[in-house]
Design an enzyme around this catalytic site. Structure first.
Site, PDB file in Angstrom:
ATOM      1  CE  LYS A 188      -2.400   1.445   6.540  1.00 21.65           C
ATOM      2  NZ  LYS A 188      -3.611   2.245   6.308  1.00 21.65           N
ATOM      3  CD  GLN A 219      -7.250   1.845   6.827  1.00 23.08           C
ATOM      4  OE1 GLN A 219      -6.133   1.867   7.298  1.00 23.08           O
ATOM      5  NE2 GLN A 219      -7.468   1.700   5.528  1.00 23.08           N
ATOM      6  CG  ASP A 243      -2.395   8.162   5.270  1.00 21.70           C
ATOM      7  OD1 ASP A 243      -1.636   7.276   4.815  1.00 21.70           O
ATOM      8  OD2 ASP A 243      -3.476   7.906   5.826  1.00 21.70           O
TER       9      ASP A 243
END
Length: 284
Positions: A53, A97, A120
């Site tokens: 990422k 994460q 997200d």
């Protein structure tokens, strides 16, 4: 018949090029898109994902912040980090994460991320907006799946789409996005009866069950678009999808490979969402 391959790497590169162009335009207006990623612990897979990422951000010209906490970090410590990033106007996207260590309540952490920085698409507000058909951050994997289906030239409207899996991250939002495009959607799961029969009638088949080779060739309708979300590490050390690729490719019209399919698109859609967050924050 042999299926055409949906090249996730090529599509992801195109999405990231779009993002890079938008970043350049935003920077020209004094807005520098920024994504903050928090990693708790030393999970090797999570470290790889975070590194990927960060690299994607660099590729698109997006600023990135990487915050690392030890595996022993408390929920309060993690929530304090999230709160600091939430209050920082220079940060447009916040990503924690997953998975998190056992002592931390995952839902509490997701709830703490402001909806406008939830790139997200996991917060209850964004989930609700998706359900209601309102503007929101779409979860990256399902959004990538839709792009991949569209890349085949398939008109989703009126098609019978079958989604195997009902997770909050993939199955449910994928069903909602397909429904939003006027597909007739069937969501299958471990309790579904006549699963193979339902799959064999699908014009669009999305497999997100987490079991290697679960979808066999006889479960695929001739000419169908098959999207394989599964990432399973086999005894051979290689990655395998939820679909028996060799068998399904003999019948499908289009199919995604594993690796090189949905994975790259998931990361690319995160870049897309981060740019969108920056644009919205600036009122542009």
């Amino acid at each position: 018949m042999s299926a055409q391959i949906i090249d996730g790497k090529a599509l992801a590169a195109a999405v990231k090029q779009e993002a890079a162009a938008e970043v350049a335009a935003l920077k020209a207006q004094g807005v520098a898109p920024c994504l903050a990623v928090i990693l708790v612990g030393e999970d090797p897979a999570s470290q790889v994902y975070v590194r990927g990422k960060i690299n994607d951000c660099a590729e698109c010209g997006i600023l990135s912040r990487s915050i690392r906490l030890p595996a022993t970090a408390t929920q309060a410590e993690l929530l304090a980090q999230v709160a600091a990033l939430a209050a920082d106007d220079t940060v447009h996207g916040i990503l924690v994460q997953l998975p998190l260590p056992a002592q931390i309540d995952e839902r509490a952490v997701i709830d703490a991320i402001p909806p406008q920085k939830d790139v997200d698409g996991f917060s209850p507000v964004n989930v609700g907006r998706l359900q209601a058909g309102e503007p929101c951050f779409q979860p990256c994997t399902p959004a990538g799946c839709i792009r991949m289906i569209e890349s085949t030239g398939t008109n989703i409207a009126g098609k019978h789409a079958v989604v195997i899996g009902r997770s909050n991250i993939v199955g449910k939002p994928a069903a909602m996005l397909l429904l939003a495009q006027n597909a007739t959607v069937t969501v299958c799961h471990s309790k579904t009866q006549n699963l193979a029969q339902l799959c064999a009638g699908a014009d669009i088949l999305v497999a997100a069950v987490g079991r290697a080779g679960f979808v066999t060739g006889d479960m695929v309708k001739p000419g169908a678009v098959v999207i394989d979300v599964g990432i399973n590490r086999g005894a051979d050390g290689k990655l395998h999808g939820d679909v028996d690729f060799a068998a399904a490719a003999q019948k499908a019209g289009w199919i995604t490979p594993v690796p090189g399919g949905v994975g790259p698109m998931t990361r690319a859609m995160l870049m897309h969402n981060t740019v969108l967050a920056a644009r919205r924050a600036a009122g542009l």
